[in-house]
Design a protein around this motif. Structure first.
Motif, PDB file in Angstrom:
ATOM      1  N   ALA A 221       0.855  -1.189   0.000  1.00 17.19           N
ATOM      2  CA  ALA A 221       0.000   0.000   0.000  1.00 17.19           C
ATOM      3  C   ALA A 221       0.889   1.237   0.000  1.00 17.19           C
ATOM      4  O   ALA A 221       1.776   1.375   0.857  1.00 17.19           O
ATOM      5  CB  ALA A 221      -0.909   0.008   1.228  1.00 17.19           C
ATOM      6  N   ASP A 222       0.666   2.122  -0.965  1.00 11.21           N
ATOM      7  CA  ASP A 222       1.508   3.314  -1.120  1.00 11.21           C
ATOM      8  C   ASP A 222       2.989   2.944  -1.138  1.00 11.21           C
ATOM      9  O   ASP A 222       3.819   3.572  -0.468  1.00 11.21           O
ATOM     10  CB  ASP A 222       1.222   4.329  -0.006  1.00 11.21           C
ATOM     11  CG  ASP A 222      -0.170   4.924  -0.104  1.00 11.21           C
ATOM     12  OD1 ASP A 222      -0.699   5.007  -1.227  1.00 11.21           O
ATOM     13  OD2 ASP A 222      -0.740   5.286   0.945  1.00 11.21           O
ATOM     14  N   SER A 223       3.302   1.886  -1.869  1.00 10.92           N
ATOM     15  CA  SER A 223       4.668   1.403  -2.116  1.00 10.92           C
ATOM     16  C   SER A 223       5.299   0.673  -0.932  1.00 10.92           C
ATOM     17  O   SER A 223       6.423   0.182  -1.045  1.00 10.92           O
ATOM     18  CB  SER A 223       5.600   2.549  -2.552  1.00 10.92           C
ATOM     19  OG  SER A 223       5.165   3.094  -3.776  1.00 10.92           O
ATOM     20  N   GLY A 234      -3.694 -10.106   5.460  1.00  8.77           N
ATOM     21  CA  GLY A 234      -3.532 -11.023   4.345  1.00  8.77           C
ATOM     22  C   GLY A 234      -3.811 -12.478   4.642  1.00  8.77           C
ATOM     23  O   GLY A 234      -3.732 -13.319   3.742  1.00  8.77           O
ATOM     24  N   GLU A 235      -4.161 -12.790   5.875  1.00  6.77           N
ATOM     25  CA  GLU A 235      -4.436 -14.195   6.217  1.00  6.77           C
ATOM     26  C   GLU A 235      -5.887 -14.537   5.864  1.00  6.77           C
ATOM     27  O   GLU A 235      -6.719 -14.831   6.736  1.00  6.77           O
ATOM     28  CB  GLU A 235      -4.156 -14.432   7.709  1.00  6.77           C
ATOM     29  CG  GLU A 235      -2.689 -14.290   8.073  1.00  6.77           C
ATOM     30  CD  GLU A 235      -1.799 -15.217   7.259  1.00  6.77           C
ATOM     31  OE1 GLU A 235      -1.922 -16.448   7.428  1.00  6.77           O
ATOM     32  OE2 GLU A 235      -0.998 -14.721   6.438  1.00  6.77           O
ATOM     33  N   VAL A 236      -6.174 -14.528   4.576  1.00  6.58           N
ATOM     34  CA  VAL A 236      -7.548 -14.699   4.110  1.00  6.58           C
ATOM     35  C   VAL A 236      -7.980 -16.161   4.061  1.00  6.58           C
ATOM     36  O   VAL A 236      -9.167 -16.453   3.898  1.00  6.58           O
ATOM     37  CB  VAL A 236      -7.740 -14.073   2.713  1.00  6.58           C
ATOM     38  CG1 VAL A 236      -7.423 -12.588   2.737  1.00  6.58           C
ATOM     39  CG2 VAL A 236      -6.873 -14.793   1.683  1.00  6.58           C
ATOM     40  N   GLY A 237      -7.033 -17.074   4.192  1.00  3.91           N
ATOM     41  CA  GLY A 237      -7.374 -18.492   4.076  1.00  3.91           C
ATOM     42  C   GLY A 237      -8.354 -18.981   5.111  1.00  3.91           C
ATOM     43  O   GLY A 237      -9.107 -19.933   4.864  1.00  3.91           O
ATOM     44  N   VAL A 305     -12.781 -14.117  -3.181  1.00  2.10           N
ATOM     45  CA  VAL A 305     -11.658 -13.608  -2.396  1.00  2.10           C
ATOM     46  C   VAL A 305     -11.065 -12.371  -3.058  1.00  2.10           C
ATOM     47  O   VAL A 305     -10.820 -11.349  -2.403  1.00  2.10           O
ATOM     48  CB  VAL A 305     -10.571 -14.699  -2.224  1.00  2.10           C
ATOM     49  CG1 VAL A 305      -9.317 -14.109  -1.586  1.00  2.10           C
ATOM     50  CG2 VAL A 305     -11.093 -15.858  -1.382  1.00  2.10           C
ATOM     51  N   ILE A 306     -10.845 -12.446  -4.360  1.00  2.00           N
ATOM     52  CA  ILE A 306     -10.255 -11.313  -5.084  1.00  2.00           C
ATOM     53  C   ILE A 306     -11.152 -10.086  -5.008  1.00  2.00           C
ATOM     54  O   ILE A 306     -10.689  -8.964  -4.760  1.00  2.00           O
ATOM     55  CB  ILE A 306      -9.991 -11.697  -6.551  1.00  2.00           C
ATOM     56  CG1 ILE A 306      -8.916 -12.772  -6.637  1.00  2.00           C
ATOM     57  CG2 ILE A 306      -9.575 -10.465  -7.364  1.00  2.00           C
ATOM     58  CD1 ILE A 306      -8.708 -13.331  -8.031  1.00  2.00           C
ATOM     59  N   SER A 310     -10.002  -6.713  -3.180  1.00  2.00           N
ATOM     60  CA  SER A 310      -9.915  -5.542  -4.041  1.00  2.00           C
ATOM     61  C   SER A 310     -10.756  -4.397  -3.506  1.00  2.00           C
ATOM     62  O   SER A 310     -10.341  -3.234  -3.535  1.00  2.00           O
ATOM     63  CB  SER A 310     -10.372  -5.896  -5.461  1.00  2.00           C
ATOM     64  OG  SER A 310      -9.526  -6.857  -6.040  1.00  2.00           O
ATOM     65  N   THR A 311     -11.938  -4.718  -3.007  1.00  2.00           N
ATOM     66  CA  THR A 311     -12.799  -3.685  -2.429  1.00  2.00           C
ATOM     67  C   THR A 311     -12.168  -3.085  -1.183  1.00  2.00           C
ATOM     68  O   THR A 311     -12.217  -1.868  -0.959  1.00  2.00           O
ATOM     69  CB  THR A 311     -14.173  -4.275  -2.078  1.00  2.00           C
ATOM     70  OG1 THR A 311     -14.783  -4.786  -3.274  1.00  2.00           O
ATOM     71  CG2 THR A 311     -15.079  -3.221  -1.464  1.00  2.00           C
ATOM     72  N   ALA A 312     -11.526  -3.935  -0.374  1.00  2.00           N
ATOM     73  CA  ALA A 312     -10.951  -3.468   0.888  1.00  2.00           C
ATOM     74  C   ALA A 312      -9.714  -2.597   0.671  1.00  2.00           C
ATOM     75  O   ALA A 312      -9.527  -1.597   1.382  1.00  2.00           O
ATOM     76  CB  ALA A 312     -10.598  -4.666   1.769  1.00  2.00           C
ATOM     77  N   PHE A 313      -8.854  -2.945  -0.312  1.00  2.00           N
ATOM     78  CA  PHE A 313      -7.565  -2.265  -0.425  1.00  2.00           C
ATOM     79  C   PHE A 313      -7.412  -1.423  -1.692  1.00  2.00           C
ATOM     80  O   PHE A 313      -6.431  -0.692  -1.814  1.00  2.00           O
ATOM     81  CB  PHE A 313      -6.432  -3.289  -0.360  1.00  2.00           C
ATOM     82  CG  PHE A 313      -6.283  -3.902   1.009  1.00  2.00           C
ATOM     83  CD1 PHE A 313      -5.612  -3.225   2.018  1.00  2.00           C
ATOM     84  CD2 PHE A 313      -6.845  -5.135   1.298  1.00  2.00           C
ATOM     85  CE1 PHE A 313      -5.488  -3.779   3.282  1.00  2.00           C
ATOM     86  CE2 PHE A 313      -6.730  -5.699   2.564  1.00  2.00           C
ATOM     87  CZ  PHE A 313      -6.049  -5.019   3.561  1.00  2.00           C
ATOM     88  N   ALA A 314      -8.337  -1.513  -2.627  1.00  2.00           N
ATOM     89  CA  ALA A 314      -8.306  -0.704  -3.848  1.00  2.00           C
ATOM     90  C   ALA A 314      -6.921  -0.672  -4.491  1.00  2.00           C
ATOM     91  O   ALA A 314      -6.330   0.390  -4.696  1.00  2.00           O
ATOM     92  CB  ALA A 314      -8.775   0.715  -3.546  1.00  2.00           C
TER      93      ALA A 314
END
Length: 384
Positions: A221-223, A234-237, A305-306, A310-314
């Motif tokens: 995010a922002d590099s 990121g632990e979406v599993g 998941v994608i 994507s909605t959360a982090f744009a």
């Protein structure tokens, strides 16, 4: 110039070095124009970098339209030193050495299934301690280690590797080898790879979806890497997804989307104990209804998941990192189409497949430790 463990303190020094790395070969006058710094300041820093052997001169460039002396061009001295990156799992240790421009010097893989943790750590230490200097001035300048699990402030809080959780691996190797040691989640380092190793594209906001035995997400995010609360981003599993066929039934994303789950679903569907991926690919391409349904489910849940991430982090881009797309690249079109149906029409994020499934984390780790070794942690470096 003050150098302490190869870390340069001055903002101007860092920016001049960054210019040489990203824009080189480049002249000092061009650096001055790019940074809007006066020529005397740039020349002083340039000469100090030259004496310290961070940069090297490679000849003359083209003179200006008005003629005059041809400018001397400089680039990063890739023989200043090199770095190591390691991808560590409970089955293998992958080891890569890279120059300071990200170019790979050497790769080696060790099977560790039947080894104790002590033996594995001894193996890593032995390899790093006895590595050749590759003709560099300072030899090995640092090591980055990629792991599955939760890593926070360079400490392992959780990992599937037995007995490794809460062991201070970074401190142990740092004390033994006297070089910087960086620990990071594998998925996070794949996101760094996508940020830094795209030829003509610059992604400042990246989501890397890593599909292995489990599904993890790396976020830039922002590099900068985004870790979240104590490294848990990121632990979406473990996220629960509603079953598309069974009402009021939910399973974890790992149960629907992981490679492990996909292989198991295909075995059940084909009623076999072992999969022939050549045959599976043939069945998919020829629209075998049983195989097609398994992959349709996989695409559906992965797209969920994608769409959610994507909605959360744009992000600027979502990169899918899985061997499945190497075997059946046609799935990417289905993933894009299905995700688009689940997403806002006003926010359609580009979805691409990684160009390096096997080495993304290793190269991302190389980038992170190169940044640290050169004291450029907060500045961008681009590798081809």
């Amino acid at each position: 110039m003050i150098i302490n463990k190869h870390v340069m303190r001055s903002t101007n020094e860092k920016q001049v070095l960054q210019q040489v790395i990203n824009e080189g070969p480049i002249s000092r006058s061009q650096i001055s124009r790019n940074l809007n710094l006066n020529k005397v300041t740039v020349s002083d820093i340039y000469n100090q970098l030259l004496r310290a052997q961070f940069i090297k001169e490679i000849g003359c460039g083209v003179s200006t339209k008005n003629g005059g002396r041809k400018p001397v061009m400089a680039e990063l001295n890739v023989n200043y030193g090199f770095v190591a990156s390691i991808d560590m799992s409970d089955q293998a240790v992958k080891l890569m050495y890279s120059r300071l421009n990200g170019k790979i010097l050497h790769f080696q893989s060790f099977k560790t299934t039947d080894m104790t943790l002590t033996d594995v750590i001894d193996l890593i230490e032995d390899q790093l301690r006895n590595v050749d200097d590759y003709g560099t001035v300072h030899g090995l300048m640092g090591v980055a280690i990629a792991l599955d699990g939760i890593i926070y402030e360079n400490k392992i809080l959780r990992t599937p590797i037995k007995c490794l959780a809460h062991f201070d691996l970074a401190k142990y190797l740092r004390d033994k080898l006297r070089i910087p040691v960086l620990l990071e989640k594998e998925s996070s380092l794949t996101a760094v790879f996508e940020r830094d190793f795209h030829d003509n594209e610059i992604f400042n906001n990246v989501v890397s979806i890593v599909v292995r035995d489990e599904i993890h997400v790396g976020i830039v995010a922002d590099s900068h890497l985004y870790a979240g609360h104590e490294g848990e981003a990121g632990e979406v599993g473990t996220t629960l997804l509603e079953d598309r066929k069974l009402e009021n039934h939910m399973e974890s994303a790992n149960d629907y989307v992981s490679e492990k789950a996909l292989w198991q679903h295909l075995k059940v569907a084909k009623n076999v104990d072992r999969l022939d991926m050549t045959q599976i690919k043939h069945d998919y391409i020829n629209h075998d209804p049983v195989v097609a349904q398994v992959f349709d489910d996989f695409v559906y849940y992965l797209s969920k998941v994608i769409a959610n991430v994507s909605t959360a982090f744009a992000p600027d881009v979502v990169v899918v990192n899985t061997s499945i797309l190497e075997t059946i690249p046609q799935l990417l079109t289905e993933i894009r189409d299905t995700t688009a149906k689940m997403s806002s029409p006003n926010r359609q994020v580009p979805i691409i497949a990684t160009k390096n499934v096997q080495s993304a984390a290793l190269l991302g780790g190389a980038s992170e430790i190169i940044h640290q070794a050169l004291g450029l942690e907060s500045l961008k470096m681009h590798f081809l």
